[in-house]
Design a protein around this motif. Sequence first.
Motif, PDB file in Angstrom:
ATOM      1  N   PRO A   1       0.793  -1.229   0.000  1.00  0.00           N
ATOM      2  CA  PRO A   1       0.000   0.000   0.000  1.00  0.00           C
ATOM      3  C   PRO A   1       0.826   1.280   0.000  1.00  0.00           C
ATOM      4  CG  PRO A   1       0.025  -0.952   2.186  1.00  0.00           C
ATOM      5  CD  PRO A   1       0.711  -1.942   1.283  1.00  0.00           C
ATOM      6  N   LEU A   2       2.144   1.134   0.196  1.00  0.00           N
ATOM      7  CA  LEU A   2       3.013   2.311   0.246  1.00  0.00           C
ATOM      8  C   LEU A   2       3.624   2.642  -1.111  1.00  0.00           C
ATOM      9  CD1 LEU A   2       4.938   1.512   3.570  1.00  0.00           C
ATOM     10  CD2 LEU A   2       2.710   2.622   3.266  1.00  0.00           C
ATOM     11  N   ILE A   3       3.458   1.740  -2.077  1.00  0.00           N
ATOM     12  CA  ILE A   3       4.151   1.905  -3.354  1.00  0.00           C
ATOM     13  C   ILE A   3       3.424   2.935  -4.225  1.00  0.00           C
ATOM     14  CG2 ILE A   3       3.045   0.202  -4.881  1.00  0.00           C
ATOM     15  CD1 ILE A   3       6.495  -0.470  -4.648  1.00  0.00           C
ATOM     16  N   VAL A   4       4.152   3.719  -4.973  1.00  0.00           N
ATOM     17  CA  VAL A   4       3.627   4.764  -5.872  1.00  0.00           C
ATOM     18  C   VAL A   4       2.573   5.621  -5.153  1.00  0.00           C
ATOM     19  CG1 VAL A   4       2.778   5.275  -8.183  1.00  0.00           C
ATOM     20  CG2 VAL A   4       3.989   3.144  -7.791  1.00  0.00           C
ATOM     21  N   PRO A   5       2.986   6.413  -4.188  1.00  0.00           N
ATOM     22  CA  PRO A   5       2.043   7.259  -3.444  1.00  0.00           C
ATOM     23  C   PRO A   5       1.503   8.404  -4.287  1.00  0.00           C
ATOM     24  CG  PRO A   5       4.294   7.762  -2.805  1.00  0.00           C
ATOM     25  CD  PRO A   5       4.366   6.567  -3.723  1.00  0.00           C
ATOM     26  N   ALA A   6       0.527   9.115  -3.724  1.00  0.00           N
ATOM     27  CA  ALA A   6      -0.145  10.207  -4.429  1.00  0.00           C
ATOM     28  C   ALA A   6       0.849  11.264  -4.904  1.00  0.00           C
ATOM     29  CB  ALA A   6      -1.199  10.843  -3.528  1.00  0.00           C
ATOM     30  N   GLU A   7       1.835  11.573  -4.065  1.00  0.00           N
ATOM     31  CA  GLU A   7       2.804  12.602  -4.444  1.00  0.00           C
ATOM     32  C   GLU A   7       3.576  12.203  -5.699  1.00  0.00           C
ATOM     33  OE1 GLU A   7       1.837  13.064  -0.152  1.00  0.00           O
ATOM     34  OE2 GLU A   7       2.392  11.362  -1.427  1.00  0.00           O
ATOM     35  N   THR A   8       3.959  10.939  -5.787  1.00  0.00           N
ATOM     36  CA  THR A   8       4.697  10.454  -6.954  1.00  0.00           C
ATOM     37  C   THR A   8       3.852  10.547  -8.212  1.00  0.00           C
ATOM     38  OG1 THR A   8       6.036   8.961  -5.595  1.00  0.00           O
ATOM     39  CG2 THR A   8       5.855   8.437  -7.952  1.00  0.00           C
ATOM     40  N   VAL A   9       2.579  10.207  -8.095  1.00  0.00           N
ATOM     41  CA  VAL A   9       1.693  10.246  -9.257  1.00  0.00           C
ATOM     42  C   VAL A   9       1.481  11.682  -9.730  1.00  0.00           C
ATOM     43  CG1 VAL A   9      -0.636   9.747 -10.084  1.00  0.00           C
ATOM     44  CG2 VAL A   9       0.548   8.094  -8.651  1.00  0.00           C
ATOM     45  N   LEU A  10       1.356  12.627  -8.804  1.00  0.00           N
ATOM     46  CA  LEU A  10       1.216  14.023  -9.202  1.00  0.00           C
ATOM     47  C   LEU A  10       2.478  14.514  -9.900  1.00  0.00           C
ATOM     48  CD1 LEU A  10      -0.511  16.551  -9.305  1.00  0.00           C
ATOM     49  CD2 LEU A  10       0.296  17.139  -7.002  1.00  0.00           C
ATOM     50  N   GLU A  11       3.628  14.045  -9.468  1.00  0.00           N
ATOM     51  CA  GLU A  11       4.880  14.365 -10.172  1.00  0.00           C
ATOM     52  C   GLU A  11       4.843  13.824 -11.603  1.00  0.00           C
ATOM     53  OE1 GLU A  11       7.966  14.368  -6.338  1.00  0.00           O
ATOM     54  OE2 GLU A  11       7.657  12.545  -7.514  1.00  0.00           O
ATOM     55  N   MET A  12       4.343  12.612 -11.772  1.00  0.00           N
ATOM     56  CA  MET A  12       4.261  12.004 -13.093  1.00  0.00           C
ATOM     57  C   MET A  12       3.395  12.842 -14.027  1.00  0.00           C
ATOM     58  SD  MET A  12       3.837   8.054 -11.787  1.00  0.00           S
ATOM     59  CE  MET A  12       3.239   7.423 -13.344  1.00  0.00           C
ATOM     60  N   ALA A  13       2.327  13.423 -13.498  1.00  0.00           N
ATOM     61  CA  ALA A  13       1.374  14.180 -14.310  1.00  0.00           C
ATOM     62  C   ALA A  13       1.781  15.632 -14.532  1.00  0.00           C
ATOM     63  CB  ALA A  13      -0.013  14.140 -13.660  1.00  0.00           C
ATOM     64  N   THR A  14       2.863  16.073 -13.886  1.00  0.00           N
ATOM     65  CA  THR A  14       3.277  17.482 -14.006  1.00  0.00           C
ATOM     66  C   THR A  14       4.749  17.582 -14.403  1.00  0.00           C
ATOM     67  OG1 THR A  14       3.640  17.553 -11.587  1.00  0.00           O
ATOM     68  CG2 THR A  14       1.512  18.362 -12.422  1.00  0.00           C
ATOM     69  N   ILE A  15       5.641  17.621 -13.446  1.00  0.00           N
ATOM     70  CA  ILE A  15       7.050  17.898 -13.740  1.00  0.00           C
ATOM     71  C   ILE A  15       7.700  16.761 -14.514  1.00  0.00           C
ATOM     72  CG2 ILE A  15       7.871  17.035 -11.502  1.00  0.00           C
ATOM     73  CD1 ILE A  15       9.194  20.116 -13.486  1.00  0.00           C
ATOM     74  N   ASN A  16       7.319  15.509 -14.247  1.00  0.00           N
ATOM     75  CA  ASN A  16       7.881  14.399 -15.029  1.00  0.00           C
ATOM     76  C   ASN A  16       7.436  14.475 -16.485  1.00  0.00           C
ATOM     77  OD1 ASN A  16       8.740  13.586 -12.502  1.00  0.00           O
ATOM     78  ND2 ASN A  16       8.039  11.481 -12.697  1.00  0.00           N
ATOM     79  N   GLY A  17       6.178  14.862 -16.694  1.00  0.00           N
ATOM     80  CA  GLY A  17       5.686  15.033 -18.056  1.00  0.00           C
ATOM     81  C   GLY A  17       6.418  16.137 -18.785  1.00  0.00           C
ATOM     82  N   ALA A  18       6.664  17.236 -18.078  1.00  0.00           N
ATOM     83  CA  ALA A  18       7.417  18.339 -18.676  1.00  0.00           C
ATOM     84  C   ALA A  18       8.830  17.899 -19.039  1.00  0.00           C
ATOM     85  CB  ALA A  18       7.459  19.515 -17.705  1.00  0.00           C
ATOM     86  N   ARG A  19       9.450  17.126 -18.167  1.00  0.00           N
ATOM     87  CA  ARG A  19      10.802  16.621 -18.434  1.00  0.00           C
ATOM     88  C   ARG A  19      10.802  15.700 -19.654  1.00  0.00           C
ATOM     89  NH1 ARG A  19      11.667  14.649 -13.561  1.00  0.00           N
ATOM     90  NH2 ARG A  19      12.281  16.709 -12.817  1.00  0.00           N
ATOM     91  N   ALA A  20       9.779  14.860 -19.793  1.00  0.00           N
ATOM     92  CA  ALA A  20       9.691  13.950 -20.927  1.00  0.00           C
ATOM     93  C   ALA A  20       9.600  14.708 -22.247  1.00  0.00           C
ATOM     94  CB  ALA A  20       8.478  13.033 -20.769  1.00  0.00           C
ATOM     95  N   LEU A  21       8.943  15.863 -22.230  1.00  0.00           N
ATOM     96  CA  LEU A  21       8.783  16.662 -23.447  1.00  0.00           C
ATOM     97  C   LEU A  21       9.926  17.647 -23.661  1.00  0.00           C
ATOM     98  CD1 LEU A  21       4.952  17.462 -23.297  1.00  0.00           C
ATOM     99  CD2 LEU A  21       6.116  15.468 -24.245  1.00  0.00           C
ATOM    100  N   GLY A  22      10.899  17.648 -22.765  1.00  0.00           N
ATOM    101  CA  GLY A  22      12.011  18.589 -22.870  1.00  0.00           C
ATOM    102  C   GLY A  22      11.600  20.009 -22.546  1.00  0.00           C
ATOM    103  N   LEU A  23      10.540  20.151 -21.752  1.00  0.00           N
ATOM    104  CA  LEU A  23       9.996  21.480 -21.449  1.00  0.00           C
ATOM    105  C   LEU A  23      10.004  21.801 -19.954  1.00  0.00           C
ATOM    106  CD1 LEU A  23       6.872  21.416 -23.833  1.00  0.00           C
ATOM    107  CD2 LEU A  23       9.037  22.621 -24.200  1.00  0.00           C
ATOM    108  N   ASP A  24      10.768  21.046 -19.166  1.00  0.00           N
ATOM    109  CA  ASP A  24      10.744  21.252 -17.722  1.00  0.00           C
ATOM    110  C   ASP A  24      11.361  22.582 -17.300  1.00  0.00           C
ATOM    111  OD1 ASP A  24      12.903  19.576 -18.786  1.00  0.00           O
ATOM    112  OD2 ASP A  24      13.764  19.674 -16.785  1.00  0.00           O
ATOM    113  N   HIS A  25      12.102  23.234 -18.201  1.00  0.00           N
ATOM    114  CA  HIS A  25      12.607  24.568 -17.892  1.00  0.00           C
ATOM    115  C   HIS A  25      11.527  25.633 -18.091  1.00  0.00           C
ATOM    116  CE1 HIS A  25      12.864  24.117 -22.197  1.00  0.00           C
ATOM    117  NE2 HIS A  25      13.099  25.400 -22.346  1.00  0.00           N
TER     118      HIS A  25
END
Length: 460
Positions: free
Chosen positions: A344-368
């Motif tokens: 129940p501790l794996i992939v917490p809410a904070e990690t998922v929100l990162e995936m949907a925001t800053i991680n997505g920006a990093r994937a597109l080369g737009l995190d700056h």
Amino acid sequence: MLLKNATILTMNANRDILTNGAIAVQGNRIVALGKTSALEARYPSEESLDLGGKLIIPGLIDTHVHLAQALIRGCADDMALIQWLCERVWVLQGNFTHDDGYVSARLGIAEMLRSGTTTFLESMLAHRYGFDGIAQAVQESGIRACLAGIVMDIGTYATQTNSMHPGMIESRDTSLLGVIQMHDKWQGAANDRLHVWFGPRTPGGVTSELYREMSEIAHQRQMGITMHLAEVEADKIYLQEKFGLTPVDYAESVGLLGPRSVLVHMVWLTSAEIEKLAATGTHVSHNPSSNSKLASGVCKVPLMLERGVNVALGCDGGPSNNDYDLIREMKMAAILHKAVTLDPLIVPAETVLEMATINGARALGLDHEIGSLEVGKKADLVVIDLARLHTTPAINPVSTLVYAATGGEVDTVMVDGQIVVRQGRLLTMDEHEVMREANQHANMLYQRAGIDLKPRWPIS
């Protein structure tokens, strides 16, 4: 403009949460963040928007979207992937007109904006969908987009020969050269809201020679590449039988790995392949609803995160997910891996929100530029109203957002400093017109394709 009296999830390096916070926007940039009292004193004459305690998050980033599939939502429910593709999805898409492509794009974009997605990566626009019209829809709507044009030269899918609808087959010249033309025409358009990528078909639909040629051009032009890979076991079997390679090893052999590549689904991978993704800086788009609905399997996201792979989030398309609501997708991403790992501790809410925001920006080369709310970054943000029965109380706004909210709670959306949704109303398109045109075009499309879609239960 000053957006004030809000709780702000900044997603900055410290992941600071500001209470009674405010954001000052000038042009298309964030110029200040802080307490409302401090920013009101600093900007006393600015137009202000009092949010009354609502939540502000960075604009959500969907890293795997099929715009053309909005028009065929629900066309192939409860079907296996190969049947799903060959009997329904490709047949319908193979009968698309340019007008259908434009109408479907407007429908998908409208849904994304209304549910808080401000940036998306379209995975593979076929020539017959009309790239120009879809780029125009992006420009008109105010959303930020990376549009990947299809690249292919074989009409097959993995181990399935002669499986693709004739209307979906393109040559090297039509696909590869067509994407290059669109890159020349549209790259950086709409105040740099629009970028053009390559979107090659899965191995089996592209020769190794064409992959290598495309990869070299992408390197020369600094273009992104996105591709479905290892979605189903048939992908792994095909590559092993034909090339004696795993999916990731094959991708490496034709130049598809690296920091400008977003590989999608990535379900059937070994630990060694995941290590190679991390070592090469290759990004992964996780699509939990699509993979679950089509019974493709479960991506090894916990292992990827542990090994340092940048994992982002994607909704996929209308037939595989049935919605383009990334907030709903966050919940699926958070609970799926708990069930699979019994942790129940794996992939917490904070990690998922990162995936949907800053991680997505990093994937597109737009995190700056996007993915977090920080001074100097572009003003892409979403205001969410948690004063609803199903989101009350909202003591922990991150958990409430991921586990209880939906896109229906989105109140205001700003992209590039422009408000495109206000108090739940889309400002850049007429929603009723979008739905009316979508229904008309869908009916005509089903008739052209010769598909009569009915419920399994009797209709009286």
